[in-house]
Design a protein around this motif. Structure first.
Motif, PDB file in Angstrom:
ATOM      1  N   MET A  56       0.811  -1.205   0.000  1.00 15.24           N
ATOM      2  CA  MET A  56       0.000   0.000   0.000  1.00 15.24           C
ATOM      3  C   MET A  56       0.852   1.265   0.000  1.00 15.24           C
ATOM      4  N   LYS A  64       1.843   3.029  -4.053  1.00 19.10           N
ATOM      5  CA  LYS A  64       0.909   3.539  -5.037  1.00 19.10           C
ATOM      6  C   LYS A  64       1.244   4.992  -5.378  1.00 19.10           C
ATOM      7  N   THR A 119     -11.530   8.341   3.399  1.00 24.09           N
ATOM      8  CA  THR A 119     -10.547   7.481   4.058  1.00 24.09           C
ATOM      9  C   THR A 119     -11.271   6.256   4.594  1.00 24.09           C
ATOM     10  N   GLN A 179      -6.681   3.292   3.938  1.00 18.65           N
ATOM     11  CA  GLN A 179      -6.432   3.611   2.541  1.00 18.65           C
ATOM     12  C   GLN A 179      -7.413   4.693   2.113  1.00 18.65           C
ATOM     13  N   CYS A 226      -9.577   6.886  -1.047  1.00 17.19           N
ATOM     14  CA  CYS A 226     -10.230   6.646  -2.323  1.00 17.19           C
ATOM     15  C   CYS A 226     -11.038   7.877  -2.697  1.00 17.19           C
ATOM     16  N   THR A 240      -8.498   3.839  -7.238  1.00 22.13           N
ATOM     17  CA  THR A 240      -7.289   4.619  -7.047  1.00 22.13           C
ATOM     18  C   THR A 240      -7.179   5.724  -8.068  1.00 22.13           C
TER      19      THR A 240
END
Length: 575
Positions: free
Chosen positions: A60, A63, A150, A163, A165, A227
């Motif tokens: 992760m 990216k 988030t 993560q 988005c 993403t």
């Protein structure tokens, strides 16, 4: 070197772009050393291109998302070295009207989160009042500037993973099958941060998952375009969304490949499951890759010790990069009613192979009454016992400045404002031999570094304790710590004078590790050319062993300087 894993993914992306006239576009990619050049062969000279470059790797942390500028303007940037890259490009229509962002991220009320299983190890998360799909519409239409989301998730009562988005759907993969996870989502925008959604608990179960593998492919595409994706919403009510997620076609579980039996004797690895998930799988192992250290002495192994084995032999030891695999936990805001009642469990010693000067201690949380932990390290040597105490509000910490070829015992005690709880069972660890390429040993002497506050030039990323020592250059070396293995190095003509940055005329300070008695080429901070740095006075040289000179560094001098060094030598250290 870069992985040449580039794809001009016109076949997958072209169907997702706006319905403009189809053009035959190609990309020509060339790589030389640390530079990659991508040249798009345009259909005609007047055509301008726009689109995205997406880098993705095995973890992760790797990216990278790059949006090409509007109106086909030229663009230059740096790529990360590890990921593979996918390119999505389309021609800009000649009569294109400037896009307007539509809608705002709602911050006032928590989002409603819905979860559906995709595979034995992944789930589809969706929130808000709209269900979005990446399979139709124009992925270039919506804007990302208005905010993002988030997502956090964790195995029940474990540490949160996060993560981000820009869309209201995402796929979380690399989960453990037959495990219970907790999920939440939070909106973010330039106006602030919203509230976390109500926690949703979901069982990632293998049972009942069978059938269509094509949906797994769609889920993978959704994960990728999340993403990137912005995508077109389908105007569905919340109840319809839930029914759609429940009716998603299941996926056949892929049988795990049977591993060949090990030929070496393995010790039981307590906590091994704590480090075999997600990005940690190929890094942490219960046994080192070599049974002996650099001096040929047998390494210490135990059921509570695991090794981080991805460090290259010539790479300096780094506390900072090792701690990146142990993200911080959020503290609890509940009032305590009593001292902690439960002892911390599963205390694990994590050691970086080839780095005897520090270890990382990791453990499971004791109970909800705990607010901090006291970590006691005890070493027994020829001069008796030595004890050091650390305090942390996390469930992990580093223990630094360990002595090579010594035995240690670690114990963790939970605390809060009302008192102290029961301590964990003690665990032992023995450090390996020091790397002879890092330090020059002087038998029978104490550490050569003396803690001494000095006046220094301002350019530094470290603000910890300061130490000094004399060098064979007839100069004083000054050190300011970030931690025991990351520090800023200065030079001065006198102990009470100003300590200056050190410039490098042929690199970025890698050989300046010589000033702390390391023969390795070190890692250094942000690497900028001299004309990108402020001109200042300092010492400089071009090669290892060369005497230093004093004058201008940065600016037009062709001498660069950096904000920190990692040389593998712990400071203050012990001899």
């Amino acid at each position: 070197m870069f992985d040449h894993g580039f794809k001009s993914n016109r076949s997958m992306v072209s169907s997702l772009l706006s319905p403009v006239r189809r053009h035959n576009m190609k990309v020509r990619i060339s790589a030389t050393r640390d530079t990659i050049v991508m040249k798009f062969l345009q259909p005609d000279g007047d055509t301008k291109l726009e689109g995205y470059i997406m880098g993705y790797g095995s973890s992760m942390f790797s990216k990278q998302f790059i949006q090409l500028p509007e109106n086909g303007q030229p663009y230059e940037t740096e790529f990360e070295a590890e990921p593979k890259y996918l390119i999505a490009v389309q021609p800009v229509p000649s009569n294109e009207v400037k896009k307007h962002c539509k809608g705002k991220v709602e911050l006032e009320k928590p989002l409603h989160l819905v979860i559906g299983s995709v595979s034995p190890t992944s789930v589809l998360l969706s929130w808000g009042t709209l269900l979005k799909t990446p399979y139709e519409g124009n992925i270039m239409n919506d804007c990302l500037e208005d905010g993002h989301y988030t997502v956090r998730y964790r195995e029940k009562n474990r540490k949160w993973k996060y993560q981000t988005c820009p869309t209201s759907d995402t796929v979380i993969d690399n989960l453990k099958p037959n495990s219970v996870y907790e999920f939440g989502v939070q909106p973010n925008s330039k106006d602030g941060t919203g509230k976390w959604s109500k926690p949703v608990v979901h069982n990632v179960s293998v049972s009942g998952i069978q059938g269509a593998s094509d949906f797994k492919l769609k889920a993978d595409i959704l994960s990728f375009f999340c993403t990137l994706s912005a995508d077109k919403p389908m105007d569905l009510k919340q109840g319809e969304k839930e029914s759609i997620l429940k009716s998603l076609p299941p996926v056949t579980a892929i049988p795990t490949q049977e591993r060949r039996p090990q030929t070496t004797t393995m010790v039981p690895a307590v906590n091994s499951t704590r480090f075999d998930m997600n990005e940690n799988a190929s890094i942490f192992r219960s046994l080192p890759s070599s049974e002996v250290d650099i001096m040929g002495k047998k390494r210490f192994v135990a059921s509570h010790v695991i090794y981080k084995t991805d460090k290259k032999p010539d790479e300096p030891c780094s506390i900072t990069s090792s701690m990146a695999y142990f993200p911080n936990e959020e503290g609890s805001d509940q009032n305590v009613t009593s001292p902690p009642r439960t002892a911390p469990s599963n205390v694990t010693v994590v050691t970086v192979e080839g780095c005897p000067s520090f270890v990382i201690l990791d453990w499971d949380k004791s109970d909800n009454e705990t607010r901090e932990y006291e970590v006691v390290s005890t070493t027994t040597g020829p001069h008796g016992k030595a004890v050091s105490i650390l305090t942390t509000n996390q469930t992990h910490t580093t223990v630094e400045n360990l002595t090579p070829e010594s035995s240690y015992e670690f114990k963790v005690t939970p605390k809060n404002e009302l008192g102290t709880g029961p301590s964990s069972e003690p665990v032992t660890f023995s450090t390996e031999s020091a790397d002879p390429r890092v330090s020059e040993h002087a038998s029978g002497k104490d550490a050569i570094w003396t803690q001494f506050p000095f006046k220094s030039d301002a350019y530094s990323e470290c603000n910890g304790k300061q130490y000094v020592k004399r060098t064979w250059y007839r100069k004083f070396v000054g050190i300011q710590l970030c931690n025991s293995l990351r520090y800023k190095i200065y030079l001065s003509d006198s102990l009470t004078g100003k300590f200056y940055n050190i410039g490098d005329q042929t690199g970025f300070g890698e050989d300046h590790c010589q000033f702390v008695d390391s023969f390795l080429d070190g890692k250094t901070g942000a690497r900028m050319l001299a004309d990108q740095l402020q001109s200042r006075q300092g010492f400089f040289r071009a090669l290892r062993q060369e005497p230093v000179h004093f004058g201008e560094i940065g600016g037009k001098s062709h001498a660069t300087y950096v904000g920190w060094y990692e040389c593998g030598t712990p400071i203050p250290g012990k001899w």
